[in-house]
Design a protein around this motif. Structure first.
Motif, PDB file in Angstrom:
ATOM      1  N   ASP A  27      30.149 115.512   8.892  1.00  0.00           N
ATOM      2  CA  ASP A  27      28.888 114.772   9.071  1.00  0.00           C
ATOM      3  C   ASP A  27      27.989 114.909   7.851  1.00  0.00           C
ATOM      4  O   ASP A  27      27.377 113.932   7.403  1.00  0.00           O
ATOM      5  N   GLU A  28      27.900 116.112   7.315  1.00  0.00           N
ATOM      6  CA  GLU A  28      27.088 116.324   6.107  1.00  0.00           C
ATOM      7  C   GLU A  28      27.679 115.563   4.927  1.00  0.00           C
ATOM      8  O   GLU A  28      26.936 114.982   4.123  1.00  0.00           O
ATOM      9  N   LEU A  29      29.010 115.557   4.833  1.00  0.00           N
ATOM     10  CA  LEU A  29      29.674 114.846   3.738  1.00  0.00           C
ATOM     11  C   LEU A  29      29.444 113.344   3.825  1.00  0.00           C
ATOM     12  O   LEU A  29      29.222 112.690   2.805  1.00  0.00           O
ATOM     13  N   VAL A  30      29.458 112.805   5.021  1.00  0.00           N
ATOM     14  CA  VAL A  30      29.166 111.376   5.201  1.00  0.00           C
ATOM     15  C   VAL A  30      27.757 111.070   4.689  1.00  0.00           C
ATOM     16  O   VAL A  30      27.556 110.122   3.920  1.00  0.00           O
ATOM     17  N   ARG A  31      26.783 111.877   5.092  1.00  0.00           N
ATOM     18  CA  ARG A  31      25.395 111.653   4.636  1.00  0.00           C
ATOM     19  C   ARG A  31      25.262 111.826   3.121  1.00  0.00           C
ATOM     20  O   ARG A  31      24.612 111.022   2.442  1.00  0.00           O
ATOM     21  N   ALA A  32      25.893 112.878   2.580  1.00  0.00           N
ATOM     22  CA  ALA A  32      25.799 113.134   1.139  1.00  0.00           C
ATOM     23  C   ALA A  32      26.473 112.022   0.335  1.00  0.00           C
ATOM     24  O   ALA A  32      25.970 111.632  -0.724  1.00  0.00           O
ATOM     25  N   THR A  33      27.578 111.511   0.842  1.00  0.00           N
ATOM     26  CA  THR A  33      28.274 110.417   0.152  1.00  0.00           C
ATOM     27  C   THR A  33      27.437 109.143   0.190  1.00  0.00           C
ATOM     28  O   THR A  33      27.322 108.438  -0.824  1.00  0.00           O
ATOM     29  N   ALA A  34      26.850 108.848   1.321  1.00  0.00           N
ATOM     30  CA  ALA A  34      25.965 107.673   1.412  1.00  0.00           C
ATOM     31  C   ALA A  34      24.815 107.803   0.421  1.00  0.00           C
ATOM     32  O   ALA A  34      24.428 106.826  -0.233  1.00  0.00           O
ATOM     33  N   TYR A  35      24.300 109.019   0.283  1.00  0.00           N
ATOM     34  CA  TYR A  35      23.187 109.269  -0.639  1.00  0.00           C
ATOM     35  C   TYR A  35      23.606 109.006  -2.090  1.00  0.00           C
ATOM     36  O   TYR A  35      22.812 108.502  -2.883  1.00  0.00           O
ATOM     37  N   VAL A  36      24.856 109.320  -2.432  1.00  0.00           N
ATOM     38  CA  VAL A  36      25.361 109.044  -3.788  1.00  0.00           C
ATOM     39  C   VAL A  36      25.218 107.553  -4.106  1.00  0.00           C
ATOM     40  O   VAL A  36      24.891 107.179  -5.228  1.00  0.00           O
ATOM     41  N   PHE A  37      25.419 106.720  -3.096  1.00  0.00           N
ATOM     42  CA  PHE A  37      25.297 105.267  -3.282  1.00  0.00           C
ATOM     43  C   PHE A  37      23.857 104.772  -3.165  1.00  0.00           C
ATOM     44  O   PHE A  37      23.593 103.583  -3.267  1.00  0.00           O
ATOM     45  N   GLY A  38      22.919 105.677  -2.918  1.00  0.00           N
ATOM     46  CA  GLY A  38      21.518 105.301  -2.849  1.00  0.00           C
ATOM     47  C   GLY A  38      21.007 105.010  -1.449  1.00  0.00           C
ATOM     48  O   GLY A  38      19.858 104.600  -1.290  1.00  0.00           O
ATOM     49  N   PHE A  39      21.836 105.196  -0.450  1.00  0.00           N
ATOM     50  CA  PHE A  39      21.403 104.989   0.932  1.00  0.00           C
ATOM     51  C   PHE A  39      20.672 106.241   1.419  1.00  0.00           C
ATOM     52  O   PHE A  39      21.156 107.347   1.239  1.00  0.00           O
ATOM     53  N   GLN A  40      19.525 106.064   2.038  1.00  0.00           N
ATOM     54  CA  GLN A  40      18.783 107.201   2.576  1.00  0.00           C
ATOM     55  C   GLN A  40      19.445 107.762   3.827  1.00  0.00           C
ATOM     56  O   GLN A  40      19.307 108.932   4.138  1.00  0.00           O
ATOM     57  N   LYS A  41      20.161 106.903   4.549  1.00  0.00           N
ATOM     58  CA  LYS A  41      20.944 107.347   5.700  1.00  0.00           C
ATOM     59  C   LYS A  41      22.149 106.433   5.814  1.00  0.00           C
ATOM     60  O   LYS A  41      22.168 105.332   5.277  1.00  0.00           O
ATOM     61  N   ALA A  42      23.160 106.922   6.523  1.00  0.00           N
ATOM     62  CA  ALA A  42      24.380 106.139   6.668  1.00  0.00           C
ATOM     63  C   ALA A  42      24.355 105.417   8.006  1.00  0.00           C
ATOM     64  O   ALA A  42      24.383 106.051   9.057  1.00  0.00           O
ATOM     65  N   GLY A  43      24.261 104.097   7.963  1.00  0.00           N
ATOM     66  CA  GLY A  43      24.368 103.305   9.185  1.00  0.00           C
ATOM     67  C   GLY A  43      25.798 103.368   9.704  1.00  0.00           C
ATOM     68  O   GLY A  43      26.692 103.922   9.062  1.00  0.00           O
ATOM     69  N   SER A  44      26.026 102.787  10.852  1.00  0.00           N
ATOM     70  CA  SER A  44      27.332 102.916  11.499  1.00  0.00           C
ATOM     71  C   SER A  44      28.468 102.322  10.665  1.00  0.00           C
ATOM     72  O   SER A  44      29.557 102.904  10.608  1.00  0.00           O
ATOM     73  N   LEU A  45      28.252 101.197  10.002  1.00  0.00           N
ATOM     74  CA  LEU A  45      29.318 100.588   9.195  1.00  0.00           C
ATOM     75  C   LEU A  45      29.635 101.419   7.956  1.00  0.00           C
ATOM     76  O   LEU A  45      30.805 101.644   7.631  1.00  0.00           O
ATOM     77  N   ILE A  46      28.591 101.887   7.280  1.00  0.00           N
ATOM     78  CA  ILE A  46      28.782 102.727   6.092  1.00  0.00           C
ATOM     79  C   ILE A  46      29.431 104.040   6.492  1.00  0.00           C
ATOM     80  O   ILE A  46      30.380 104.499   5.856  1.00  0.00           O
ATOM     81  N   ALA A  47      28.929 104.662   7.550  1.00  0.00           N
ATOM     82  CA  ALA A  47      29.482 105.939   8.010  1.00  0.00           C
ATOM     83  C   ALA A  47      30.957 105.797   8.378  1.00  0.00           C
ATOM     84  O   ALA A  47      31.782 106.648   8.027  1.00  0.00           O
ATOM     85  N   ALA A  48      31.319 104.714   9.056  1.00  0.00           N
ATOM     86  CA  ALA A  48      32.712 104.496   9.446  1.00  0.00           C
ATOM     87  C   ALA A  48      33.607 104.329   8.223  1.00  0.00           C
ATOM     88  O   ALA A  48      34.722 104.870   8.184  1.00  0.00           O
ATOM     89  N   ALA A  49      33.128 103.596   7.230  1.00  0.00           N
ATOM     90  CA  ALA A  49      33.913 103.392   6.011  1.00  0.00           C
ATOM     91  C   ALA A  49      34.111 104.705   5.264  1.00  0.00           C
ATOM     92  O   ALA A  49      35.217 104.995   4.773  1.00  0.00           O
ATOM     93  N   ILE A  50      33.066 105.507   5.183  1.00  0.00           N
ATOM     94  CA  ILE A  50      33.172 106.797   4.495  1.00  0.00           C
ATOM     95  C   ILE A  50      34.091 107.737   5.273  1.00  0.00           C
ATOM     96  O   ILE A  50      34.949 108.398   4.688  1.00  0.00           O
ATOM     97  N   ARG A  51      33.935 107.787   6.591  1.00  0.00           N
ATOM     98  CA  ARG A  51      34.805 108.648   7.419  1.00  0.00           C
ATOM     99  C   ARG A  51      36.277 108.261   7.268  1.00  0.00           C
ATOM    100  O   ARG A  51      37.156 109.121   7.203  1.00  0.00           O
ATOM    101  N   LYS A  52      36.545 106.965   7.195  1.00  0.00           N
ATOM    102  CA  LYS A  52      37.926 106.504   7.025  1.00  0.00           C
ATOM    103  C   LYS A  52      38.488 107.016   5.708  1.00  0.00           C
ATOM    104  O   LYS A  52      39.633 107.481   5.650  1.00  0.00           O
TER     105      LYS A  52
END
Length: 72
Positions: free
Chosen positions: A24-49
């Motif tokens: 979960d932390e990695l999903v948030r940290a990865t989204a942050y690398v792309f400039g997202f303040q939080k990972a929405g469901s679509l972004i989170a799903a793509a990162i988790r995959k």
């Protein structure tokens, strides 16, 4: 959607910058690398995959729920 290669690189960068962390932390940290303040469901799903793919490929490791680089 973001190219797989870029997501994989962002995952490795997030681990390099923050150290081992939960998925979960990695999903948030990865989204942050792309400039997202939080990972929405679509972004989170793509990162988790991509995290799952990288775990199977042994590019990253998970021990007791903590994800790290294989070379760490």
């Amino acid at each position: 959607m973001l190219p797989h290669r870029e997501v994989d690189a962002a995952i490795l960068l997030a681990i390099a910058n923050n150290g081992p962390m939960t998925i979960d932390e990695l999903v948030r940290a990865t989204a942050y690398v792309f400039g997202f303040q939080k990972a929405g469901s679509l972004i989170a799903a793509a990162i988790r995959k991509r995290i799952d793919v990288m775990l199977v490929a042994r590019a990253i490791a998970s021990t007791d729920g903590i994800v790290s680089r294989m070379d760490a």
